[in-house]
Design a protein around this motif. Structure first.
Motif, PDB file in Angstrom:
ATOM      1  N   VAL A 196      48.902  33.136  28.926  1.00  0.00           N
ATOM      2  CA  VAL A 196      49.874  33.922  29.696  1.00  0.00           C
ATOM      3  C   VAL A 196      49.898  35.275  28.999  1.00  0.00           C
ATOM      4  O   VAL A 196      50.228  35.351  27.814  1.00  0.00           O
ATOM      5  N   ALA A 197      49.505  36.326  29.702  1.00  0.00           N
ATOM      6  CA  ALA A 197      49.354  37.628  29.038  1.00  0.00           C
ATOM      7  C   ALA A 197      50.653  38.423  29.012  1.00  0.00           C
ATOM      8  O   ALA A 197      50.868  39.234  28.116  1.00  0.00           O
ATOM      9  N   SER A 198      51.498  38.212  30.005  1.00  0.00           N
ATOM     10  CA  SER A 198      52.808  38.855  29.944  1.00  0.00           C
ATOM     11  C   SER A 198      53.824  37.918  30.579  1.00  0.00           C
ATOM     12  O   SER A 198      53.466  37.077  31.411  1.00  0.00           O
ATOM     13  N   THR A 199      55.055  38.074  30.146  1.00  0.00           N
ATOM     14  CA  THR A 199      56.102  37.129  30.560  1.00  0.00           C
ATOM     15  C   THR A 199      56.166  36.978  32.069  1.00  0.00           C
ATOM     16  O   THR A 199      56.164  37.962  32.807  1.00  0.00           O
ATOM     17  N   PHE A 200      56.204  35.736  32.503  1.00  0.00           N
ATOM     18  CA  PHE A 200      56.327  35.465  33.926  1.00  0.00           C
ATOM     19  C   PHE A 200      57.700  34.844  34.156  1.00  0.00           C
ATOM     20  O   PHE A 200      58.012  33.781  33.632  1.00  0.00           O
ATOM     21  N   VAL A 221      34.746  46.346  36.704  1.00  0.00           N
ATOM     22  CA  VAL A 221      35.402  46.367  38.025  1.00  0.00           C
ATOM     23  C   VAL A 221      35.577  44.914  38.436  1.00  0.00           C
ATOM     24  O   VAL A 221      34.746  44.070  38.126  1.00  0.00           O
ATOM     25  N   GLY A 222      36.658  44.635  39.112  1.00  0.00           N
ATOM     26  CA  GLY A 222      36.896  43.248  39.521  1.00  0.00           C
ATOM     27  C   GLY A 222      35.735  42.726  40.355  1.00  0.00           C
ATOM     28  O   GLY A 222      35.356  43.343  41.349  1.00  0.00           O
ATOM     29  N   PHE A 223      35.193  41.624  39.913  1.00  0.00           N
ATOM     30  CA  PHE A 223      34.171  40.982  40.744  1.00  0.00           C
ATOM     31  C   PHE A 223      34.875  40.346  41.909  1.00  0.00           C
ATOM     32  O   PHE A 223      35.818  39.605  41.734  1.00  0.00           O
ATOM     33  N   ASN A 279      37.189  37.723  38.860  1.00  0.00           N
ATOM     34  CA  ASN A 279      37.502  38.278  40.175  1.00  0.00           C
ATOM     35  C   ASN A 279      38.619  39.304  40.096  1.00  0.00           C
ATOM     36  O   ASN A 279      39.424  39.299  39.165  1.00  0.00           O
ATOM     37  N   SER A 280      38.656  40.143  41.091  1.00  0.00           N
ATOM     38  CA  SER A 280      39.695  41.150  41.169  1.00  0.00           C
ATOM     39  C   SER A 280      41.066  40.467  41.219  1.00  0.00           C
ATOM     40  O   SER A 280      41.254  39.503  41.958  1.00  0.00           O
ATOM     41  N   GLY A 281      41.972  40.946  40.379  1.00  0.00           N
ATOM     42  CA  GLY A 281      43.339  40.425  40.416  1.00  0.00           C
ATOM     43  C   GLY A 281      43.604  39.216  39.533  1.00  0.00           C
ATOM     44  O   GLY A 281      44.732  38.741  39.469  1.00  0.00           O
ATOM     45  N   VAL A 282      42.587  38.718  38.824  1.00  0.00           N
ATOM     46  CA  VAL A 282      42.837  37.556  37.960  1.00  0.00           C
ATOM     47  C   VAL A 282      43.684  37.914  36.739  1.00  0.00           C
ATOM     48  O   VAL A 282      44.253  37.023  36.103  1.00  0.00           O
ATOM     49  N   GLY A 283      43.736  39.202  36.418  1.00  0.00           N
ATOM     50  CA  GLY A 283      44.549  39.608  35.277  1.00  0.00           C
ATOM     51  C   GLY A 283      43.741  40.090  34.087  1.00  0.00           C
ATOM     52  O   GLY A 283      44.194  39.996  32.948  1.00  0.00           O
ATOM     53  N   LYS A 284      42.570  40.675  34.329  1.00  0.00           N
ATOM     54  CA  LYS A 284      41.724  41.156  33.230  1.00  0.00           C
ATOM     55  C   LYS A 284      42.419  42.285  32.466  1.00  0.00           C
ATOM     56  O   LYS A 284      42.489  42.275  31.246  1.00  0.00           O
ATOM     57  N   SER A 285      42.930  43.266  33.219  1.00  0.00           N
ATOM     58  CA  SER A 285      43.535  44.418  32.552  1.00  0.00           C
ATOM     59  C   SER A 285      44.828  44.024  31.831  1.00  0.00           C
ATOM     60  O   SER A 285      45.108  44.519  30.735  1.00  0.00           O
ATOM     61  N   THR A 286      45.572  43.112  32.444  1.00  0.00           N
ATOM     62  CA  THR A 286      46.808  42.636  31.808  1.00  0.00           C
ATOM     63  C   THR A 286      46.466  41.926  30.495  1.00  0.00           C
ATOM     64  O   THR A 286      47.144  42.102  29.484  1.00  0.00           O
ATOM     65  N   LEU A 287      45.392  41.162  30.511  1.00  0.00           N
ATOM     66  CA  LEU A 287      44.942  40.451  29.316  1.00  0.00           C
ATOM     67  C   LEU A 287      44.546  41.442  28.212  1.00  0.00           C
ATOM     68  O   LEU A 287      44.928  41.295  27.049  1.00  0.00           O
TER      69      LEU A 287
HETATM   70  N1  LIG Z   1      53.744  38.036  34.780  1.00  0.00           N
HETATM   71  C1  LIG Z   1      52.418  38.095  34.663  1.00  0.00           C
HETATM   72  N2  LIG Z   1      51.681  38.766  35.573  1.00  0.00           N
HETATM   73  C2  LIG Z   1      50.336  38.807  35.411  1.00  0.00           C
HETATM   74  C3  LIG Z   1      49.679  38.169  34.327  1.00  0.00           C
HETATM   75  N3  LIG Z   1      48.347  38.384  34.451  1.00  0.00           N
HETATM   76  C4  LIG Z   1      48.193  39.138  35.576  1.00  0.00           C
HETATM   77  N4  LIG Z   1      49.375  39.388  36.149  1.00  0.00           N
HETATM   78  C5  LIG Z   1      49.624  40.165  37.365  1.00  0.00           C
HETATM   79  O1  LIG Z   1      48.543  39.995  38.264  1.00  0.00           O
HETATM   80  C6  LIG Z   1      48.224  41.220  38.897  1.00  0.00           C
HETATM   81  C7  LIG Z   1      46.752  41.573  38.690  1.00  0.00           C
HETATM   82  O2  LIG Z   1      46.521  41.805  37.320  1.00  0.00           O
HETATM   83  P1  LIG Z   1      45.427  42.840  36.782  1.00  0.00           P
HETATM   84  O3  LIG Z   1      45.469  42.755  35.295  1.00  0.00           O
HETATM   85  O4  LIG Z   1      45.587  44.161  37.392  1.00  0.00           O
HETATM   86  O5  LIG Z   1      44.121  42.157  37.357  1.00  0.00           O
HETATM   87  P2  LIG Z   1      42.601  42.633  37.202  1.00  0.00           P
HETATM   88  O6  LIG Z   1      41.791  41.406  37.006  1.00  0.00           O
HETATM   89  O7  LIG Z   1      42.489  43.673  36.153  1.00  0.00           O
HETATM   90  O8  LIG Z   1      42.299  43.226  38.633  1.00  0.00           O
HETATM   91  P3  LIG Z   1      41.146  44.292  39.041  1.00  0.00           P
HETATM   92  O9  LIG Z   1      41.292  45.482  38.150  1.00  0.00           O
HETATM   93  O10 LIG Z   1      41.422  44.559  40.486  1.00  0.00           O
HETATM   94  O11 LIG Z   1      39.844  43.600  38.864  1.00  0.00           O
HETATM   95  C8  LIG Z   1      49.169  42.271  38.330  1.00  0.00           C
HETATM   96  O12 LIG Z   1      50.258  42.424  39.212  1.00  0.00           O
HETATM   97  C9  LIG Z   1      49.629  41.650  37.026  1.00  0.00           C
HETATM   98  O13 LIG Z   1      50.915  42.077  36.665  1.00  0.00           O
HETATM   99  C10 LIG Z   1      50.500  37.471  33.373  1.00  0.00           C
HETATM  100  O14 LIG Z   1      50.032  36.876  32.390  1.00  0.00           O
HETATM  101  N5  LIG Z   1      51.845  37.476  33.588  1.00  0.00           N
END
Ligand SMILES: Nc1nc2c(ncn2[C@@H]2O[C@H](COP(=O)(O)OP(=O)(O)OP(=O)(O)O)[C@@H](O)[C@H]2O)c(=O)[nH]1
Ligand SMILES: [Mg+2]
Length: 250
Positions: free
Chosen positions: A166-170, A58-60, A11-19
């Protein structure tokens, strides 16, 4: 080098691109194979160092039509690339991303997304539970994923692994934060399920993982310093980066 292809969905916002950034590094190359029409809907990332490309979709959103759109974009990409002479355009694994902070959505999300990917009948699925900041919730989240898959009889055999990442420090507050974790495991498992011939050498992959670990732990030190955290007092003991952090601090 022949490369495999990993499809990242969720889904959109789950963190795909961050991963993807955590796995490949922020400066990895973005490539646009296939028809121009598809590039708006999916993006390919790759680096020389590992034997797979990562396809960001694209985010599902949990809507049937949006899922179809993303799936159709990938299908189109495979077809066009095959036509233009590239043979290695099949999907070899799926990283199925679900949000570790939104547990109650899991069964429905899994249901929707597994339906959308039903065309890849025997492609192994690695479920990546993103944002797994809370250690106590990890086991519970894994159980939920496993039982949701178990309910999907025909699809459950594709489930290969469930990983908390955890893909980036939280940063939670001045003294507690969750450092990156699970990235090396994801690279390992993915490399192992690549078909013969695109597996890459164990040595290269080990080198690559070490580099990623270093980069992620440096980012952790940066984040911790910015938040005024005493880096020596890391409250979360089971992390990828702990060892290298300690090394750095010695
Ligand atoms: N601190 C932290 N933030 C994260 C992590 N994963 C995702 N986020 C946050 O979550 C939000 C969404 O992450 P994206 O990687 O943009 O999500 P996405 O799934 O690519 O979203 P779409 O491109 O809309 O489908 C961003 O603000 C990221 O910074 C993580 O492991 N750590
Ligand atoms: Mg994205």
């Amino acid at each position: 080098m022949n490369k495999g292809n990993i499809l990242v969905i969720g889904n959109s916002g789950v963190g795909k691109s961050t991963l993807i950034n955590a796995v490949l590094g922020e400066d990895c190359a973005e490539t646009n194979w296939g028809s121009e029409g598809t590039t708006r809907e999916l993006e390919l990332y790759e680096t020389d160092a590992i034997p797979f490309r990562i396809i960001d979709t694209v985010g599902f959103e949990p809507s049937f039509f949006k899922e179809r759109r993303a799936i159709n974009a990938v299908k189109k990409w495979s077809k066009e690339s095959a036509k233009s002479g590239h043979e290695d355009t099949g999907i070899n694994a799926i990283w199925f991303c679900v949000d570790g902070t939104a547990r109650k959505l899991f069964p429905k999300t899994i249901n929707n997304l597994s339906k959308a990917t039903a065309m890849w009948k025997s492609v192994p699925v690695i479920v990546v539970i993103t944002k797994s900041y809370s250690v106590p919730e990890r086991e519970q989240n894994k159980k939920m994923i496993n039982s949701a898959f178990a309910k999907q009889k025909s699809y459950s055999k594709n489930l290969c692994e469930v990983l908390c990442v955890v893909a980036s420090t939280f940063t939670l507050n001045d003294t507690a934060y969750a450092p990156p974790e699970g990235i090396s495991e994801l690279i390992d498992i993915t490399s192992k399920i690549m078909p013969e011939g695109v597996r890459g050498s164990a040595n290269d992959i080990a080198k690559f993982k070490l580099n990623r670990k270093r980069a992620l732990s440096q980012a952790t030190v940066g984040a911790a310093t910015a938040a005024g955290v005493v880096v020596g007092a890391i409250p979360i003991p089971f992390s990828d980066t702990l060892y290298s952090l300690q090394q750095k601090l010695l």
